[in-house]
Design an enzyme around this catalytic site. Structure first.
Site, short mmCIF file in Angstrom:
data_model
loop_
_atom_site.label_atom_id
_atom_site.label_comp_id
_atom_site.label_asym_id
_atom_site.label_seq_id
_atom_site.Cartn_x
_atom_site.Cartn_y
_atom_site.Cartn_z
N HIS A 20 0.82 -1.21 0.00
CA HIS A 20 0.00 0.00 0.00
C HIS A 20 0.86 1.26 0.00
O HIS A 20 0.37 2.34 -0.30
CB HIS A 20 -0.92 -0.03 1.22
CG HIS A 20 -2.27 0.59 1.00
ND1 HIS A 20 -2.88 0.71 -0.22
CD2 HIS A 20 -3.15 1.12 1.89
CE1 HIS A 20 -4.07 1.28 -0.09
NE2 HIS A 20 -4.24 1.55 1.18
N ASN A 112 -9.19 4.35 -0.97
CA ASN A 112 -9.65 5.40 -0.06
C ASN A 112 -8.86 6.70 -0.18
O ASN A 112 -9.40 7.78 0.04
CB ASN A 112 -9.64 4.90 1.38
CG ASN A 112 -10.74 3.90 1.64
OD1 ASN A 112 -11.79 3.94 1.01
ND2 ASN A 112 -10.50 2.97 2.55
#
Length: 185
Positions: A20, A112
């Site tokens: 990530h 997100n």
């Protein structure tokens, strides 16, 4: 011309080297290529570099991923950078591992960080360089996958992939998004 190059990632040592955080990895590679260091500033770590006639502001937001929009908006306003000169570096599960894809705009694809940036900007019209992570995870294990570390085989390929990402970022700033997409996508 001035550009804001934003590498998305999560802050904290436990996230270093995770999938990530590949946005941080790409912007770190760009800073290293330019011989510049990041310094702590409002909403994140900042580095400044030049590539020919382009001035690049490199940003690693120190907000969590899902609040990245605040950092992006602040530095866009602070440096008077229009949305067309913002490039967000982000991980993407929908692309095979190592695929780099430049896009002029688009949906958040469930990411997100991108979702928050679009909400804060009020638009999905900003460029992003997506780094493919692949989808080699069991159903329901997406979070574990993105917060996990790269495999040794993937890790071995990352230096060359981040070098390629640096080339794409520089081209975005010097040749524009359309010519860069034609050349690299």
């Amino acid at each position: 011309m001035k550009y804001l190059i934003v590498g998305l990632g999560n802050i904290g040592g436990e996230y270093n080297g995770t999938r990530h955080n590949v946005g941080f990895r790409m912007v770190n590679a760009l800073a290293e290529d330019g011989g510049v260091q990041f310094v702590e500033a409002r909403y994140g770590a900042i580095a400044r570099m030049r590539v020919k006639n382009a001035e690049l502001i490199l940003l690693k937001p120190n907000t969590y991923m899902n609040l990245s929009g605040n950092a992006v908006r602040y530095w866009m306003q602070q440096e008077n950078i229009p949305r067309e000169q913002v490039l967000v570096l982000v991980d993407d599960l929908a692309l095979p591992f190592g695929t780099l894809r430049l896009k002029p705009k688009g949906s958040d694809a469930g990411h997100n960080g991108l979702k928050n940036i679009a909400e804060v900007m009020g638009s999905i019209d900003y460029a992003r360089l997506r780094f493919g992570l692949g989808d080699e995870f069991s159903k329901g294990r997406q979070v574990d996958f993105v917060l996990g570390r790269f495999t040794p085989e993937e890790e071995e390929k990352l230096p060359e992939l981040t070098k390629h990402a640096v080339e794409i970022i520089k081209s975005f700033c010097l040749a524009g998004i359309q010519r860069t997409m034609n050349r690299y996508n």
